[in-house]
Design a protein around this motif. Structure first.
Motif, PDB file in Angstrom:
ATOM      1  N   ARG A  89       0.838  -1.193   0.000  1.00  0.00           N
ATOM      2  CA  ARG A  89       0.000   0.000   0.000  1.00  0.00           C
ATOM      3  C   ARG A  89       0.878   1.251   0.000  1.00  0.00           C
ATOM      4  O   ARG A  89       1.893   1.310   0.702  1.00  0.00           O
ATOM      5  N   ALA A 167       1.852   8.669  -6.796  1.00  0.00           N
ATOM      6  CA  ALA A 167       0.591   7.933  -6.620  1.00  0.00           C
ATOM      7  C   ALA A 167      -0.557   8.937  -6.572  1.00  0.00           C
ATOM      8  O   ALA A 167      -0.559   9.820  -5.710  1.00  0.00           O
ATOM      9  N   LEU A 173      -0.172  -1.150  -4.949  1.00  0.00           N
ATOM     10  CA  LEU A 173       0.554  -1.239  -6.210  1.00  0.00           C
ATOM     11  C   LEU A 173       0.494  -2.642  -6.777  1.00  0.00           C
ATOM     12  O   LEU A 173       0.478  -3.636  -6.034  1.00  0.00           O
ATOM     13  N   LEU A 193      -2.124   0.729 -10.045  1.00  0.00           N
ATOM     14  CA  LEU A 193      -2.495   1.128  -8.689  1.00  0.00           C
ATOM     15  C   LEU A 193      -4.006   1.054  -8.563  1.00  0.00           C
ATOM     16  O   LEU A 193      -4.727   1.546  -9.430  1.00  0.00           O
TER      17      LEU A 193
END
Length: 354
Positions: A89, A167, A173, A193
């Motif tokens: 994460r 991100a 991911l 993602l």
């Protein structure tokens, strides 16, 4: 399915394997022993008790993430930094990769130098303009040069920002698709993602049933697993138009927080139509599919009797019988393979079902 009138147990070729799988070893042993001793077949029965069962439609769907994105660079260049923690994460704004920006940094320094000179020139001309030592056109040209250099600097800074891949939201991911030092372009996928904090289910309904759901409706979602998982999902919205090829309507529903599912997983969605009718729920192994009508075996006066039935919705290992059965009918559930129409049977176990 049809019973054979000979002394062999009745089976239909197409459903033999299914019925055999549904019968327990104990039932097979009991049936074989009964046949060997020329005695009645041993069976288990359910005493039918009709109840109100709500009709529903079963649709196929798929689990989708609330947000999903492929991470692409916005400019071409060589990767100088890459940090893709696969399956981990990451927070919104975290740096995933950097692209070589040496040329842009040099361009920015040059532009800033020109900007500094143009600002000094503007300041001198402004002082001269106040004492009428220069005409207005020369001053306006100096102001224009300053603004042009400022725009060039802003453009270069924007290009520099594009060399950093961040991100766009908090999520997990996927697998890394490139290596450090690789030359990438805007078509290159660095990684994927997806936000898994909210999961949704997209499913399709036939055109005729599009009106049974609306925002706020609750549907039941069944996911494969050991054991299978079931979750109520709230309908969020539906597509504004039908699919031109399939004439189906796509509907999206939100799974509850904490639902254990992976984006992309296959889902079975049960949608209630709101209509209820009197039905009898039976185990699926009690139903014998036929070409024209499904059938069950009843026990009447100690003998096996075939009965045509009409089935409705199927739920897990149960199926609703909407017609053909009356309250109090004894339906054979185990030992079906060893019964013969008109032949004696012995009830080993009986229970009621609602």
């Amino acid at each position: 399915m049809r019973f054979l009138t000979s002394a062999r147990p009745f089976v239909a070729c197409g459903t033999l394997a299914l019925l055999a799988a549904c019968s327990s070893k104990a039932d097979e042993k009991g049936g074989k022993d009964a046949k060997k001793n020329n005695g009645p077949a041993l069976v288990d029965v359910l005493v039918a008790r009709p109840s109100a069962v709500t009709d529903s439609i079963e649709a196929n769907g798929a689990v989708v993430a609330n947000d999903y994105v492929e991470l692409h660079p916005e400019v071409s260049g060589r990767l100088t930094f890459l940090q893709v923690n696969e399956g981990r994460r990451v927070s919104k704004g975290s740096i995933i990769a950097r692209i070589n920006d040496a040329d842009l940094q040099a361009t920015l320094q040059k532009t800033r130098a020109l900007l500094q000179v143009s600002r000094l020139s503007q300041d001198r001309l402004e002082k001269l303009l106040k004492i009428q030592g220069v005409n207005q056109a020369d001053y306006d040209l100096a102001v224009s040069q300053v603004r042009s250099n400022e725009a060039d600097a802003a453009y270069t800074q924007a290009m520099l920002a594009k060399t950093v891949i961040r991100a766009p939201f908090t999520g997990v991911l996927g697998l890394r698709q490139v290596s450090p030092g690789a030359y990438v372009t805007p078509t290159t996928i660095i990684a994927t993602l997806q936000a898994d904090t909210k999961l949704k289910v997209d499913f399709t309904l036939p055109e005729a049933n599009g009106g049974v759901v609306h925002p706020g409706s609750v549907v039941m979602v069944r996911l494969a697993g050991n054991p299978p998982r079931r979750y109520p999902a709230t309908v969020l919205a539906q597509e504004s138009q039908l699919n031109q090829t399939t004439r189906n309507l796509t509907v999206r529903a939100l799974l509850p927080p904490g639902a254990q599912a992976s984006p992309g997983a296959f889902a079975k969605v049960s949608v209630s139509t709101g209509a209820a009718r009197r039905s009898v729920l039976l185990p699926t192994n009690a139903i014998m599919p036929g070409d024209k009508s499904d059938q069950v075996v009843l026990v009447k006066n100690g003998r096996a009797v075939l009965q045509n039935v009409r089935t409705g919705d199927r739920k897990d290992d149960q199926i609703a019988v909407v017609s053909g059965l009356a309250a109090g009918d004894s339906v054979v559930t185990n030992g079906v393979l060893f019964t013969q129409p008109g032949k004696p049977v012995k009830v080993r176990k009986a229970k009621s079902v609602n």
